[in-house]
Design a protein around this motif. Structure first.
Motif, PDB file in Angstrom:
ATOM      1  N   UNK A 134     -13.836  26.072   8.291  1.00 25.11           N
ATOM      2  CA  UNK A 134     -14.190  27.574   9.002  1.00 25.11           C
ATOM      3  C   UNK A 134     -14.894  28.711   8.438  1.00 25.11           C
ATOM      4  N   UNK A 135     -15.687  29.063   8.911  1.00 22.32           N
ATOM      5  CA  UNK A 135     -16.312  30.195   7.763  1.00 22.32           C
ATOM      6  C   UNK A 135     -15.170  31.046   7.481  1.00 22.32           C
ATOM      7  N   UNK A 136     -15.635  31.484   6.131  1.00 21.47           N
ATOM      8  CA  UNK A 136     -14.637  32.348   5.299  1.00 21.47           C
ATOM      9  C   UNK A 136     -14.389  34.045   6.135  1.00 21.47           C
ATOM     10  N   UNK A 137     -15.040  34.284   7.160  1.00 24.34           N
ATOM     11  CA  UNK A 137     -15.020  35.406   6.936  1.00 24.34           C
ATOM     12  C   UNK A 137     -14.466  35.304   9.074  1.00 24.34           C
ATOM     13  N   UNK A 138     -13.705  33.980   9.604  1.00 22.76           N
ATOM     14  CA  UNK A 138     -13.199  33.820  10.429  1.00 22.76           C
ATOM     15  C   UNK A 138     -11.771  33.776  10.537  1.00 22.76           C
ATOM     16  N   UNK A 139     -12.237  33.158   8.968  1.00 16.41           N
ATOM     17  CA  UNK A 139     -10.078  33.177   8.743  1.00 16.41           C
ATOM     18  C   UNK A 139      -9.717  34.609   7.947  1.00 16.41           C
ATOM     19  N   UNK A 140     -10.329  35.478   7.523  1.00 18.49           N
ATOM     20  CA  UNK A 140     -10.120  36.903   7.399  1.00 18.49           C
ATOM     21  C   UNK A 140      -9.538  37.526   8.238  1.00 18.49           C
ATOM     22  N   UNK A 141     -10.461  36.823   9.525  1.00 21.84           N
ATOM     23  CA  UNK A 141     -10.238  37.673  10.636  1.00 21.84           C
ATOM     24  C   UNK A 141      -8.788  37.236  11.289  1.00 21.84           C
ATOM     25  N   UNK A 142      -8.917  35.720  11.442  1.00 21.96           N
ATOM     26  CA  UNK A 142      -7.656  35.721  11.711  1.00 21.96           C
ATOM     27  C   UNK A 142      -6.336  36.220  10.894  1.00 21.96           C
ATOM     28  N   UNK A 153      -5.764  20.765   0.513  1.00 18.08           N
ATOM     29  CA  UNK A 153      -7.354  21.251   0.428  1.00 18.08           C
ATOM     30  C   UNK A 153      -8.068  20.876   1.931  1.00 18.08           C
ATOM     31  N   UNK A 154      -7.375  20.223   3.109  1.00 18.41           N
ATOM     32  CA  UNK A 154      -8.343  19.736   4.198  1.00 18.41           C
ATOM     33  C   UNK A 154      -7.796  21.121   4.957  1.00 18.41           C
ATOM     34  N   UNK A 155      -7.542  22.526   5.024  1.00 14.21           N
ATOM     35  CA  UNK A 155      -6.987  23.328   5.747  1.00 14.21           C
ATOM     36  C   UNK A 155      -7.372  24.334   4.997  1.00 14.21           C
ATOM     37  N   UNK A 156      -7.452  25.718   5.393  1.00 13.30           N
ATOM     38  CA  UNK A 156      -7.642  26.805   5.056  1.00 13.30           C
ATOM     39  C   UNK A 156      -6.198  27.175   5.381  1.00 13.30           C
ATOM     40  N   UNK A 157      -5.297  27.905   5.524  1.00 12.24           N
ATOM     41  CA  UNK A 157      -4.255  28.437   5.415  1.00 12.24           C
ATOM     42  C   UNK A 157      -4.392  29.213   5.760  1.00 12.24           C
ATOM     43  N   UNK A 158      -3.973  29.792   7.339  1.00 12.74           N
ATOM     44  CA  UNK A 158      -4.983  31.258   7.034  1.00 12.74           C
ATOM     45  C   UNK A 158      -3.936  32.523   6.766  1.00 12.74           C
ATOM     46  N   UNK A 159      -2.166  32.057   7.040  1.00 13.80           N
ATOM     47  CA  UNK A 159      -1.370  33.046   6.798  1.00 13.80           C
ATOM     48  C   UNK A 159       0.508  32.586   6.472  1.00 13.80           C
ATOM     49  N   UNK A 160       0.948  32.479   6.056  1.00 13.31           N
ATOM     50  CA  UNK A 160       2.679  32.494   5.986  1.00 13.31           C
ATOM     51  C   UNK A 160       2.927  33.516   6.725  1.00 13.31           C
ATOM     52  N   UNK A 161       3.745  32.695   8.323  1.00 11.79           N
ATOM     53  CA  UNK A 161       3.832  33.444   8.911  1.00 11.79           C
ATOM     54  C   UNK A 161       5.913  33.263   9.288  1.00 11.79           C
ATOM     55  N   UNK A 162       6.565  32.421   8.483  1.00 11.93           N
ATOM     56  CA  UNK A 162       7.469  31.899   8.508  1.00 11.93           C
ATOM     57  C   UNK A 162       7.722  31.220   7.247  1.00 11.93           C
ATOM     58  N   UNK A 163       9.553  32.081   6.286  1.00 11.52           N
ATOM     59  CA  UNK A 163       9.755  31.430   5.306  1.00 11.52           C
ATOM     60  C   UNK A 163      11.113  31.790   5.146  1.00 11.52           C
ATOM     61  N   UNK A 164      12.022  30.744   4.821  1.00 16.80           N
ATOM     62  CA  UNK A 164      13.360  30.183   4.605  1.00 16.80           C
ATOM     63  C   UNK A 164      14.326  28.836   4.243  1.00 16.80           C
TER      64      UNK A 164
END
Length: 321
Positions: free
Chosen positions: A262-270, A116-127
Motif C-alpha cells: 500500500x502506498x506509504x502516504x495512504x498508510x500514514x493518512x490512515x 512483513x506481508x502487511x503494513x501495520x497502520x496502528x495499534x488500536x488496543x492492547x491488554x
C-alpha cells in the motif's frame, strides 16, 4: 541463453516497471480516500476483534469522510480474513483487523503469513491476558488453582482460543513449572466465554475486555493477570511475576493493517486517522469499558511491535517443542 530470450526478459522487466510506475502515478493523482474503505474483521460477530473493528470503523467514517462498511470473514485464526485483504488491491481501500492471536498462529506454523506481508497502520488496543474462573469456583486464589493443577496433572480444563496461540503457549509454560492443565480450544468466542459457566471447563484464558459482561454480572472472577504489574482495574489480582512465572510478554493486541505494498502516504493518512480516533471521547469510553486503552503508535512502531511479538512467540515455540 539466446539473445531473443535475453531481450524478452529485459522487455518484460521494463514493461513491469512501466506498469508499476503508471500504477503509482495513478495513485498519486487520485484523491484519497474518495470512495468507501472496506474493513475486514477477521473473526465472527460477537468477539473482541468484531467490537473493535466496528467501533473504529464508525469513528473513522467521520475522520475520513467516506463510508467504512464492515465485513466479517472468520476462520483459521483470522487468516481467512487476512487472505481476503491480501487478494484485494493494495490501494488503501481495504483494511483489516490484525490481532495477536493471528500473529501467534503464524509463528506456530499455522498459516504462511508473516508480519512483513502487511503494513501495520496502528495499534488500536492492547491488554494483558488473565485466567478467570466461575464466580462460584472452589478455587478462591491463584495458589489454590495451581496447587490443584500440580496435584492433579491435566485434570483442570482451560478454555482457549486455540492451539499455537498465546493461550496455548502460556498453558505449556505453566505445565513446564509443574502446573499441567488441559487446553480446550473454542473457535467461536461466545462458546469460549460461556464454557466455564456451563462447567465445560474449569477456567478461561482471556483478556478482561472480552468477558467484561460476565465480570460485571459477577459470573466470572479473575485469578491471575499475566503481567509484571497488577492491573489498574483488578488491583487484588496477583500477577504471574508474583507467582514466579516469567511469562508477561504476550499481550493481546489488536491492530489495523493493510497490504505491505500500500502506498506509504495512504498508510500514514490512515494511521493519523486511527490515532486521532484514539483521542475521541467515544473511543476513550469504549476502550475503558473493554480494558484495552493503549498509547499511540506510528506505523513504524506498530510494525516493530507486531514483528517483535512474532519473534517472541517463535522463541517460545522452540522452547516448548
Amino acid at each position: 541463453m539466446s539473445i531473443v530470450s535475453s531481450k524478452s526478459i529485459v522487455l518484460g522487466t521494463l514493461a513491469a516497471a512501466i506498469a508499476l510506475s503508471s500504477m503509482n502515478a495513478a495513485f498519486a493523482q487520485e484523491k484519497y480516500p474518495s470512495r468507501p474503505i472496506e474493513m475486514v474483521v477477521t473473526f465472527g460477530p460477537g468477539g473482541g476483534a468484531d467490537a473493535m473493528g466496528r467501533k473504529m470503523s464508525q469513528i473513522l467514517e467521520k475522520k475520513l469522510g467516506v463510508p467504512m462498511p464492515v465485513s466479517n470473514v472468520a476462520g483459521a485464526s483470522g487468516n481467512a480474513g487476512l487472505t481476503k485483504l491480501m487478494t484485494n488491491p493494495a490501494d488503501g481501500y481495504t483494511a483489516a483487523t490484525l490481532i495477536a492471536l493471528s500473529v501467534s498462529a503464524w509463528a506456530s506454523g499455522l498459516g504462511s503469513a508473516r508480519p512483513d506481508d502487511f503494513a501495520i497502520v496502528a495499534v488500536a488496543q492492547d491488554s494483558p491476558s488473565m485466567l478467570f474462573v466461575p464466580a462460584d469456583s472452589p478455587f478462591k486464589t491463584a495458589k489454590q488453582f495451581l496447587d490443584h493443577a500440580k496435584a492433579n496433572p491435566g485434570k483442570l480444563k482451560v478454555a482457549t482460543s486455540g492451539y499455537g496461540t498465546q493461550d496455548d503457549i502460556t498453558l505449556k509454560y505453566m505445565a513446564s513449572l509443574g502446573y499441567k492443565t488441559t487446553n480446550v480450544p473454542f473457535a467461536k468466542p461466545a462458546e469460549r466465554y460461556a464454557s466455564p459457566l456451563g462447567r465445560h471447563t474449569d477456567a478461561i484464558y482471556e483478556e478482561p475486555g472480552d468477558v467484561a459482561q460476565f465480570l460485571q454480572a459477577k459470573q466470572l472472577r479473575p485469578l491471575i493477570v499475566f503481567d509484571d504489574n497488577r492491573h489498574a482495574s483488578f488491583k487484588d489480582v496477583v500477577t504471574s511475576k508474583e507467582l514466579g512465572m516469567q511469562i508477561s510478554d504476550l499481550p493481546n493486541f489488536r491492530t489495523i493493517a493493510v497490504p505491505a505494498k500500500t502506498p506509504p502516504e495512504r498508510v500514514k493518512l490512515l494511521a493519523d486517522a486511527v490515532n486521532a480516533a484514539l483521542d475521541t471521547p467515544e473511543w476513550k469510553e469504549f476502550c475503558a469499558a473493554t480494558y484495552t486503552c493503549t498509547r499511540k503508535y506510528t506505523p513504524q512502531e506498530a510494525q516493530a511491535h507486531v514483528t517483535q511479538f512474532y519473534q517472541r512467540v517463535k522463541q517460545y515455540q522452540k522452547t516448548f517443542k
